[in-house]
Design a protein around this motif. Structure first.
Motif, PDB file in Angstrom:
ATOM      1  N   GLU A 265      42.236  52.756  33.295  1.00  0.00           N
ATOM      2  CA  GLU A 265      41.663  51.607  32.839  1.00  0.00           C
ATOM      3  C   GLU A 265      41.949  50.609  33.969  1.00  0.00           C
ATOM      4  OE1 GLU A 265      40.570  50.996  29.846  1.00  0.00           O
ATOM      5  OE2 GLU A 265      41.077  52.820  28.764  1.00  0.00           O
ATOM      6  N   ASP A 266      40.778  49.900  33.828  1.00  0.00           N
ATOM      7  CA  ASP A 266      41.001  48.415  34.900  1.00  0.00           C
ATOM      8  C   ASP A 266      40.838  47.134  34.006  1.00  0.00           C
ATOM      9  OD1 ASP A 266      41.028  47.308  37.659  1.00  0.00           O
ATOM     10  OD2 ASP A 266      39.238  46.416  36.747  1.00  0.00           O
ATOM     11  N   TYR A 267      41.676  46.227  34.128  1.00  0.00           N
ATOM     12  CA  TYR A 267      41.351  44.999  33.537  1.00  0.00           C
ATOM     13  C   TYR A 267      41.010  43.626  34.505  1.00  0.00           C
ATOM     14  CZ  TYR A 267      44.194  47.484  29.624  1.00  0.00           C
ATOM     15  OH  TYR A 267      44.539  48.180  28.748  1.00  0.00           O
ATOM     16  N   PRO A 268      39.676  43.486  34.559  1.00  0.00           N
ATOM     17  CA  PRO A 268      39.081  42.651  35.309  1.00  0.00           C
ATOM     18  C   PRO A 268      39.773  41.082  34.848  1.00  0.00           C
ATOM     19  CG  PRO A 268      37.540  43.813  34.331  1.00  0.00           C
ATOM     20  CD  PRO A 268      38.678  44.193  33.616  1.00  0.00           C
ATOM     21  N   GLY A 269      40.012  40.197  35.885  1.00  0.00           N
ATOM     22  CA  GLY A 269      40.512  39.288  35.675  1.00  0.00           C
ATOM     23  C   GLY A 269      42.105  39.043  35.547  1.00  0.00           C
ATOM     24  N   LEU A 270      42.915  39.934  35.197  1.00  0.00           N
ATOM     25  CA  LEU A 270      44.294  40.050  35.326  1.00  0.00           C
ATOM     26  C   LEU A 270      44.844  40.280  36.489  1.00  0.00           C
ATOM     27  CD1 LEU A 270      45.129  41.932  31.799  1.00  0.00           C
ATOM     28  CD2 LEU A 270      44.527  39.383  32.256  1.00  0.00           C
ATOM     29  N   SER A 271      46.141  39.630  36.698  1.00  0.00           N
ATOM     30  CA  SER A 271      46.914  40.077  37.988  1.00  0.00           C
ATOM     31  C   SER A 271      47.819  40.942  37.927  1.00  0.00           C
ATOM     32  CB  SER A 271      47.654  38.562  38.340  1.00  0.00           C
ATOM     33  OG  SER A 271      48.579  38.460  37.560  1.00  0.00           O
ATOM     34  N   HIS A 272      48.496  41.302  39.062  1.00  0.00           N
ATOM     35  CA  HIS A 272      49.581  42.039  39.055  1.00  0.00           C
ATOM     36  C   HIS A 272      50.513  41.841  37.920  1.00  0.00           C
ATOM     37  CE1 HIS A 272      52.157  45.286  41.146  1.00  0.00           C
ATOM     38  NE2 HIS A 272      52.909  44.720  40.845  1.00  0.00           N
ATOM     39  N   GLU A 273      51.289  40.613  37.630  1.00  0.00           N
ATOM     40  CA  GLU A 273      52.021  40.440  36.706  1.00  0.00           C
ATOM     41  C   GLU A 273      51.508  40.213  35.410  1.00  0.00           C
ATOM     42  OE1 GLU A 273      51.197  38.479  39.613  1.00  0.00           O
ATOM     43  OE2 GLU A 273      52.965  38.649  40.669  1.00  0.00           O
ATOM     44  N   ASN A 274      50.289  39.747  35.254  1.00  0.00           N
ATOM     45  CA  ASN A 274      49.720  39.795  33.920  1.00  0.00           C
ATOM     46  C   ASN A 274      49.743  41.113  33.196  1.00  0.00           C
ATOM     47  OD1 ASN A 274      46.972  37.649  34.651  1.00  0.00           O
ATOM     48  ND2 ASN A 274      49.001  37.023  34.248  1.00  0.00           N
ATOM     49  N   ILE A 275      49.634  42.281  33.972  1.00  0.00           N
ATOM     50  CA  ILE A 275      49.500  43.466  33.503  1.00  0.00           C
ATOM     51  C   ILE A 275      51.039  43.976  32.389  1.00  0.00           C
ATOM     52  CG2 ILE A 275      49.646  46.022  33.731  1.00  0.00           C
ATOM     53  CD1 ILE A 275      46.816  44.780  33.663  1.00  0.00           C
ATOM     54  N   VAL A 276      51.995  43.646  33.177  1.00  0.00           N
ATOM     55  CA  VAL A 276      53.065  43.989  32.482  1.00  0.00           C
ATOM     56  C   VAL A 276      53.570  42.830  31.665  1.00  0.00           C
ATOM     57  CG1 VAL A 276      54.805  42.668  34.203  1.00  0.00           C
ATOM     58  CG2 VAL A 276      55.445  44.750  33.002  1.00  0.00           C
ATOM     59  N   MET A 277      53.214  41.517  31.749  1.00  0.00           N
ATOM     60  CA  MET A 277      53.460  40.476  30.775  1.00  0.00           C
ATOM     61  C   MET A 277      53.056  40.889  29.436  1.00  0.00           C
ATOM     62  SD  MET A 277      52.901  37.133  33.281  1.00  0.00           S
ATOM     63  CE  MET A 277      52.936  36.292  32.004  1.00  0.00           C
ATOM     64  N   ALA A 278      51.704  41.530  29.597  1.00  0.00           N
ATOM     65  CA  ALA A 278      51.043  41.834  28.219  1.00  0.00           C
ATOM     66  C   ALA A 278      51.609  42.639  27.313  1.00  0.00           C
ATOM     67  CB  ALA A 278      49.536  42.472  28.825  1.00  0.00           C
ATOM     68  N   LEU A 279      52.872  43.319  27.979  1.00  0.00           N
ATOM     69  CA  LEU A 279      53.712  43.900  26.859  1.00  0.00           C
ATOM     70  C   LEU A 279      54.328  43.432  25.962  1.00  0.00           C
ATOM     71  CD1 LEU A 279      55.064  46.800  29.225  1.00  0.00           C
ATOM     72  CD2 LEU A 279      53.023  46.844  27.791  1.00  0.00           C
ATOM     73  N   SER A 280      54.454  41.972  26.368  1.00  0.00           N
ATOM     74  CA  SER A 280      55.364  41.145  25.731  1.00  0.00           C
ATOM     75  C   SER A 280      54.687  40.454  24.439  1.00  0.00           C
ATOM     76  CB  SER A 280      56.174  40.160  26.542  1.00  0.00           C
ATOM     77  OG  SER A 280      55.012  39.160  27.140  1.00  0.00           O
TER      78      SER A 280
END
Length: 305
Positions: A265-280
């Motif tokens: 799964e790829d998330y265009p427009g998100l950064s390295h940090e955004n991916i883990v932040m999205a768990l919160s």
């Protein structure tokens, strides 16, 4: 303006002090601040940390355990699926307490969530963090039932360097076997922006972390792709400039080539940090990272019959 009694004033002052201290402590770590904010907006609602700083392994490691709150009537949960989540930080930074938001997120979704600490660079190098990871899996096998988890349904997950540990323990059976654990205990794995194909080392932190390896190829998850490994969900971020998406793309291709089970799964427009932040809870709107991970894990670890 409503009249404030002395007791109410004291309570407000105490609350302000608690909030200020929480923010001050959290500001020493961006993930810690995120966990603080997550708790403030109700990210922990419906969950509780039933184990904090539990010792495991042979090197003073500790872990936290997060659970969904008890069911109707206070009936304790049992037989829940288990997720062991390793945080990132370039193998050199991070702490289990700072990633409370990840533990809460998976617990709220119905999992027993385990967040272990591990030894860090420069005090150690490869394979110390993998050995620590294997010891955390062993602890889960032996003790997670005491917290309502099903040791027959254990998944591994992580972000960045933590995703590396999850991938290596899933693909290279040596580490679990060294701890007397059947590698088949791993039923699924989720890697969020992990490094899986990064040799030759072009980043100093990777070179420092892997300096203990006699053969650098043996540090690479892609080297151990195999058909009989647990199914994997590999998540990448389109704007990740720290761990580039080719890591997930290449490992996905290699696993498919050998007959392995993998989803990318790829998330265009998100950064390295955004991916883990999205768990919160505060940043869940950045992308359905948690929803996709939970759906994948539930599909791969259905309730035992």
């Amino acid at each position: 303006m409503p009249h404030l009694t002395g007791g109410r004033v004291a309570a407000l002052i105490l609350l302000a002090i608690v909030v200020a201290l929480g923010i001050a402590a959290a500001m020493t770590s961006p993930p810690g601040l995120l966990s603080f904010l997550d708790g403030m907006v109700g990210g922990g609602r419906g969950t509780h940390r039933t184990g904090e700083g539990i010792p495991f392994g042979r090197h003073g490691q500790t872990l936290d355990v997060w659970q969904p709150q008890s069911g109707p009537g206070g009936v304790a949960h049992h037989g829940l699926p288990v997720v062991i989540f390793w945080y990132g930080g370039g193998w050199a930074h991070g702490s289990r307490g700072a990633y409370a938001f990840a533990g809460r997120a998976f617990a709220h979704a119905g999992f027993i969530a385990i967040v272990p600490d591990y030894r860090k660079v420069p005090a150690v190098s490869f394979p110390a963090f993998l050995q620590d990871g294997a010891e955390a899996v062993k602890w889960a096998r032996d003790h997670v039932a005491d917290y309502g988890g099903d040791p027959r349904r254990i998944a591994l997950a992580g972000h960045s360097a933590g995703a590396y540990t999850a991938a290596m323990l899933t693909l290279d059976p040596r580490w679990l076997r060294a701890e007397g654990v059947d590698p088949g205990i791993v039923k699924a794995a989720v890697g969020l922006c992990g490094p899986y194909d990064f040799y030759p080392f072009t980043v100093e932190r990777a070179a420092a972390a892997m300096r203990g390896a006699a053969d650098p190829l043996m540090t690479q998850p892609i080297h151990f792709a195999r058909a009989d490994a647990a199914p994997m969900l590999l998540v990448s971020a389109g704007d990740d400039v720290q761990v580039h998406a080719h890591n997930a793309i290449n490992l996905t291709a290699r696993l498919k080539a050998v007959g392995g089970r993998v989803l990318h799964e790829d998330y265009p427009g998100l950064s390295h940090e955004n991916i883990v932040m999205a768990l919160s809870k505060p940043f869940r709107g950045k992308g359905p990272v948690l929803a996709h991970a939970v759906a994948f894990l539930n599909r791969e670890m259905p309730p035992s019959r």
